[in-house]
Design a protein around this motif. Sequence first.
Motif, PDB file in Angstrom:
ATOM      1  N   LYS A 489       0.794  -1.408   0.204  1.00  0.00           N
ATOM      2  CA  LYS A 489      -0.008   0.025   0.044  1.00  0.00           C
ATOM      3  C   LYS A 489       0.778   1.097   0.113  1.00  0.00           C
ATOM      4  O   LYS A 489       1.986   1.273   0.678  1.00  0.00           O
ATOM      5  CB  LYS A 489      -1.065  -0.154   1.230  1.00  0.00           C
ATOM      6  N   TYR A 490       0.297   2.138  -0.744  1.00  0.00           N
ATOM      7  CA  TYR A 490       1.216   3.525  -0.570  1.00  0.00           C
ATOM      8  C   TYR A 490       0.027   4.706  -0.506  1.00  0.00           C
ATOM      9  O   TYR A 490      -1.035   4.809  -1.111  1.00  0.00           O
ATOM     10  CB  TYR A 490       1.708   3.617  -2.035  1.00  0.00           C
ATOM     11  N   GLY A 491       0.646   5.839  -0.072  1.00  0.00           N
ATOM     12  CA  GLY A 491      -0.184   6.940   0.235  1.00  0.00           C
ATOM     13  C   GLY A 491      -1.411   6.807   0.959  1.00  0.00           C
ATOM     14  O   GLY A 491      -1.293   6.205   2.117  1.00  0.00           O
ATOM     15  N   ASN A 492      -2.450   6.981   0.260  1.00  0.00           N
ATOM     16  CA  ASN A 492      -3.813   6.943   1.017  1.00  0.00           C
ATOM     17  C   ASN A 492      -4.437   5.443   1.247  1.00  0.00           C
ATOM     18  O   ASN A 492      -5.357   5.263   1.611  1.00  0.00           O
ATOM     19  CB  ASN A 492      -4.944   7.806   0.327  1.00  0.00           C
ATOM     20  N   GLY A 493      -3.593   4.742   0.875  1.00  0.00           N
ATOM     21  CA  GLY A 493      -3.971   3.406   0.934  1.00  0.00           C
ATOM     22  C   GLY A 493      -4.664   2.573  -0.104  1.00  0.00           C
ATOM     23  O   GLY A 493      -4.994   1.363   0.094  1.00  0.00           O
ATOM     24  N   LYS A 494      -5.189   3.300  -0.950  1.00  0.00           N
ATOM     25  CA  LYS A 494      -6.211   2.830  -2.145  1.00  0.00           C
ATOM     26  C   LYS A 494      -5.189   2.712  -3.403  1.00  0.00           C
ATOM     27  O   LYS A 494      -5.798   2.037  -4.300  1.00  0.00           O
ATOM     28  CB  LYS A 494      -7.193   3.873  -2.164  1.00  0.00           C
ATOM     29  N   VAL A 495      -3.865   2.783  -3.371  1.00  0.00           N
ATOM     30  CA  VAL A 495      -3.219   2.582  -4.346  1.00  0.00           C
ATOM     31  C   VAL A 495      -1.816   1.604  -3.800  1.00  0.00           C
ATOM     32  O   VAL A 495      -1.661   1.648  -2.461  1.00  0.00           O
ATOM     33  CB  VAL A 495      -2.418   3.743  -5.084  1.00  0.00           C
ATOM     34  N   ALA A 496      -1.078   1.067  -4.819  1.00  0.00           N
ATOM     35  CA  ALA A 496       0.054   0.229  -4.367  1.00  0.00           C
ATOM     36  C   ALA A 496       1.167   0.615  -5.325  1.00  0.00           C
ATOM     37  O   ALA A 496       1.095   1.314  -6.517  1.00  0.00           O
ATOM     38  CB  ALA A 496      -0.339  -1.420  -4.471  1.00  0.00           C
ATOM     39  N   VAL A 497       2.301   0.218  -4.807  1.00  0.00           N
ATOM     40  CA  VAL A 497       3.578   0.263  -5.559  1.00  0.00           C
ATOM     41  C   VAL A 497       4.535  -0.983  -5.579  1.00  0.00           C
ATOM     42  O   VAL A 497       4.517  -1.838  -4.360  1.00  0.00           O
ATOM     43  CB  VAL A 497       4.456   1.393  -5.094  1.00  0.00           C
ATOM     44  N   THR A 498       5.538  -1.208  -6.328  1.00  0.00           N
ATOM     45  CA  THR A 498       6.234  -2.392  -6.180  1.00  0.00           C
ATOM     46  C   THR A 498       7.220  -2.206  -5.019  1.00  0.00           C
ATOM     47  O   THR A 498       8.068  -1.339  -5.067  1.00  0.00           O
ATOM     48  CB  THR A 498       6.903  -2.652  -7.374  1.00  0.00           C
ATOM     49  N   LYS A 499       7.238  -3.287  -4.067  1.00  0.00           N
ATOM     50  CA  LYS A 499       8.076  -3.283  -3.205  1.00  0.00           C
ATOM     51  C   LYS A 499       9.254  -3.992  -3.333  1.00  0.00           C
ATOM     52  O   LYS A 499      10.220  -4.239  -2.456  1.00  0.00           O
ATOM     53  CB  LYS A 499       7.331  -3.211  -1.672  1.00  0.00           C
ATOM     54  N   SER A 500       9.045  -5.118  -3.792  1.00  0.00           N
ATOM     55  CA  SER A 500      10.099  -6.280  -4.256  1.00  0.00           C
ATOM     56  C   SER A 500      10.111  -7.050  -5.586  1.00  0.00           C
ATOM     57  O   SER A 500       8.806  -7.182  -6.201  1.00  0.00           O
ATOM     58  CB  SER A 500      10.045  -7.428  -3.081  1.00  0.00           C
ATOM     59  N   ILE A 501      11.136  -7.769  -5.684  1.00  0.00           N
ATOM     60  CA  ILE A 501      11.192  -8.473  -7.157  1.00  0.00           C
ATOM     61  C   ILE A 501      12.004  -9.725  -6.994  1.00  0.00           C
ATOM     62  O   ILE A 501      12.874  -9.196  -6.297  1.00  0.00           O
ATOM     63  CB  ILE A 501      11.820  -7.624  -8.440  1.00  0.00           C
ATOM     64  N   ALA A 502      11.527 -10.778  -7.470  1.00  0.00           N
ATOM     65  CA  ALA A 502      12.329 -12.089  -7.197  1.00  0.00           C
ATOM     66  C   ALA A 502      12.074 -12.697  -8.440  1.00  0.00           C
ATOM     67  O   ALA A 502      11.481 -12.871  -9.364  1.00  0.00           O
ATOM     68  CB  ALA A 502      11.574 -12.937  -6.065  1.00  0.00           C
ATOM     69  N   VAL A 503      13.576 -13.298  -8.905  1.00  0.00           N
ATOM     70  CA  VAL A 503      13.799 -13.740 -10.226  1.00  0.00           C
ATOM     71  C   VAL A 503      14.499 -15.265 -10.138  1.00  0.00           C
ATOM     72  O   VAL A 503      15.599 -15.157  -9.303  1.00  0.00           O
ATOM     73  CB  VAL A 503      14.817 -12.803 -11.005  1.00  0.00           C
ATOM     74  N   ALA A 504      13.959 -16.101 -10.331  1.00  0.00           N
ATOM     75  CA  ALA A 504      14.315 -17.569 -10.297  1.00  0.00           C
ATOM     76  C   ALA A 504      14.669 -18.074 -11.664  1.00  0.00           C
ATOM     77  O   ALA A 504      13.761 -18.112 -12.547  1.00  0.00           O
ATOM     78  CB  ALA A 504      12.939 -18.500  -9.673  1.00  0.00           C
ATOM     79  N   VAL A 505      15.779 -18.500 -11.603  1.00  0.00           N
ATOM     80  CA  VAL A 505      16.423 -19.014 -12.787  1.00  0.00           C
ATOM     81  C   VAL A 505      17.733 -19.923 -12.625  1.00  0.00           C
ATOM     82  O   VAL A 505      18.343 -19.316 -11.705  1.00  0.00           O
ATOM     83  CB  VAL A 505      16.738 -17.752 -13.992  1.00  0.00           C
ATOM     84  N   TYR A 506      18.075 -20.751 -13.322  1.00  0.00           N
ATOM     85  CA  TYR A 506      19.372 -21.630 -13.272  1.00  0.00           C
ATOM     86  C   TYR A 506      19.424 -22.012 -11.712  1.00  0.00           C
ATOM     87  O   TYR A 506      20.607 -22.488 -11.356  1.00  0.00           O
ATOM     88  CB  TYR A 506      20.449 -20.754 -13.610  1.00  0.00           C
ATOM     89  N   GLY A 507      18.162 -22.265 -11.189  1.00  0.00           N
ATOM     90  CA  GLY A 507      18.311 -22.877  -9.748  1.00  0.00           C
ATOM     91  C   GLY A 507      18.673 -21.864  -8.694  1.00  0.00           C
ATOM     92  O   GLY A 507      18.833 -22.141  -7.505  1.00  0.00           O
ATOM     93  N   TYR A 508      18.843 -20.412  -9.150  1.00  0.00           N
ATOM     94  CA  TYR A 508      18.917 -19.368  -8.021  1.00  0.00           C
ATOM     95  C   TYR A 508      17.922 -18.496  -7.810  1.00  0.00           C
ATOM     96  O   TYR A 508      16.953 -18.631  -8.790  1.00  0.00           O
ATOM     97  CB  TYR A 508      20.094 -18.503  -8.363  1.00  0.00           C
ATOM     98  N   VAL A 509      17.523 -17.953  -6.655  1.00  0.00           N
ATOM     99  CA  VAL A 509      16.664 -16.904  -6.518  1.00  0.00           C
ATOM    100  C   VAL A 509      17.366 -15.765  -6.036  1.00  0.00           C
ATOM    101  O   VAL A 509      17.727 -15.570  -4.947  1.00  0.00           O
ATOM    102  CB  VAL A 509      15.458 -17.523  -5.609  1.00  0.00           C
ATOM    103  N   ILE A 510      17.012 -14.615  -7.108  1.00  0.00           N
ATOM    104  CA  ILE A 510      17.588 -13.402  -6.791  1.00  0.00           C
ATOM    105  C   ILE A 510      16.611 -12.323  -6.200  1.00  0.00           C
ATOM    106  O   ILE A 510      15.500 -12.161  -6.838  1.00  0.00           O
ATOM    107  CB  ILE A 510      18.189 -12.653  -8.074  1.00  0.00           C
TER     108      ILE A 510
END
Length: 712
Positions: A489-510
Amino acid sequence: MSCQRHSHYEICTSPCQPSCPFPDQKSPCPGACVEACVCDKGHVLSAGVCVPAKSCGCSYQGRYYKPGQHFWADEACGRLCECDTTLGMVTCHEASCSAQETCTVVDGERACRPISHATCTASGDPHYRTFDGRRFDFQGTCVYQLVGLCSQQPGLVPFKVTVQNDHRGSKAVSYTRTVTFSIYGITLTISREYPHKVLLNGQLASLPLDYNNELVVFLSGGTAVVETDAGITVTFDWRGRVSVSLPSNYQGAVCGLCGNYNGKAQDDLTMRKGQTSKNGAELGESWQVALVPGCSSVCQGAWCQACSDSHRKKYQAQKYCEMVCPANSHYTLYATGCPVTCASLTSLTTCHRACSEACECDEGYLQSGDTCVPVRDCGCSYDGQYYRKGDVFYPETECVEQCVCGENGAVSCQKAKCRAGETCKLVNGMKGCHPDGQGKCVASGDPHYISFDGKRFDFQGTCVYMLAKVCDDDKGRLTPFSVTQGNEKYGNGKVAVTKSIAVAVYGYVIYIQQKVPWKVDDEILNLPLYLDNGRLRVTQEGRNIIIRTDFGLTVLYDTVYYVEVIVPSTYKGKMCGLCGNYNKNNGDDFRLPSGRKTNSVDDFGKSWVVDMPGNVCGGCGGQCPVCEQAKATLYGKSDSCGFMSAPNGPFKACHSKIDPAAYVSNCVFDVCAVGGNKDNLCNSVQAYTLACQSEGVQIQPWRSNSFCRELH
């Protein structure tokens, strides 16, 4: 048994194979069959190599000569002959060696050879020493002609050597980054970007390399050495020292930063148009032949002055001169100039390189490209090039045949064809079937999404969602991966923004999270990071964290507001998630994991939830914020979000590539939802900046003291 190009293995074949110069000649062949490599149909042996039957050379006085080969018919070098394939015979004429040459036999071949050589060097910052001994310094960082043939004098092989310099740490100094050598119709590039390798006509090659028996490249003491039939030798150590040695028959026939090689050092600072320069900077600028982004021909900074005595003493300490050797090798002060390698267990030519300090392979190991390996792990020599064990390559111009270097130096080849979405081309020096395009998905701001197929939608859910995933690996031919996005949640709570990204490839999770150190498999690591032998790379560029793979996946997250997922064209129709299926039809992007279509954005988004940390997963439903018309008009003006679409603004070069309308609209929505917050405005403009730069567009400076102050 490893067979060379245009030949194949047979367990029992005639010991008398068709060969030049008379491939059709039939003669008795006594003897039992033998195990051997046999030329393919339509090819015959020519000096030990299989060539098309119609391209044989000539027979002269009982000896065989290859097509176009020149040779002396007498012991005094007074009669020069050539195998002329257009006439189908040897033609000869009166000739002699030049005044700077003598007639000698070396390695079994009679030729006119120079009576002396001269060497030009550029080292360090770069400090130049011409063929005639003139010294000067020049710190330009563009591309310059070091030396080239500038005379029409007959009998001299045309060539050119250029250098590109770059800064390392300080703008007051520069060092040689790339050396390019053009000769015999080919271009050889030795670059710091590819240590212990070279580019032959843009294609990456391991060493040693033999081109058409006219040019060889090999490693000598950590330095690349290029030797040619013309007697020209070029060396580069991949760090900053380059040298060019010319035979005496080139005296007075060359030009460039290395001078004219006429025995007179006083006229070496001659510029391209013949005038005499006042200093090295003026000379260097005159021999500039190409530009690179951000390059300059002048020294920049307070340290352009001469080095003081105190600094000399400081940097002469022994601690600066340690040589660290890689695995399975050791330091030696007197290493042979022509080391034995996997590609040259024996050598038929005389070594002309002096001994030098170097890292030498331990006993039982041989040099394979840039590493020392046990003899059993040596690679393959094929058509003049060396390949490490396991290397895959395409020997033909088109990718119609794929070869693999296997055990015991054996090369196995099979017919090949590029898949749909691929084309045969060079990418980063590697020839192969590469994607012919790419698809890009963007999530920015509140999050506003643009799918791989261009579908635009808004979704304000605050869980973790599957942004992009491989749902069909094409029977194992595609590398699987997934990209998840966590929103908050962001601002007035009615909107959202990205807080995290996870990439899974070649057996790794970044895992990358807002304002938190990045993790790989729950371990916090510093960047840059290279995993799985470089197949997976994580770097930081500005405030952006970028994950790249060797198969073309790129994920960018600015750790604030903007996410970008780029996949190669080979993944068309194979994707799923919030980014869609990448089938070039944005009308069916709202597909649930079951494959069923939906028209509801909230249902679509909620279906791709992968984690529910007690938040609202289905979006804002009927409570989505709406911007009043008066405020929308206000935030759409040129001093706010409309700044991005200004016809003569800093982003005008990008408008034809990426329509700013969607980014302006998203910006108005986001800024309005948080009551005009300036940070959201700047983040929205930054998102458009990243999108433009991703397309290779050079935008003008847009931050100022009055609008989104510069980052510090």
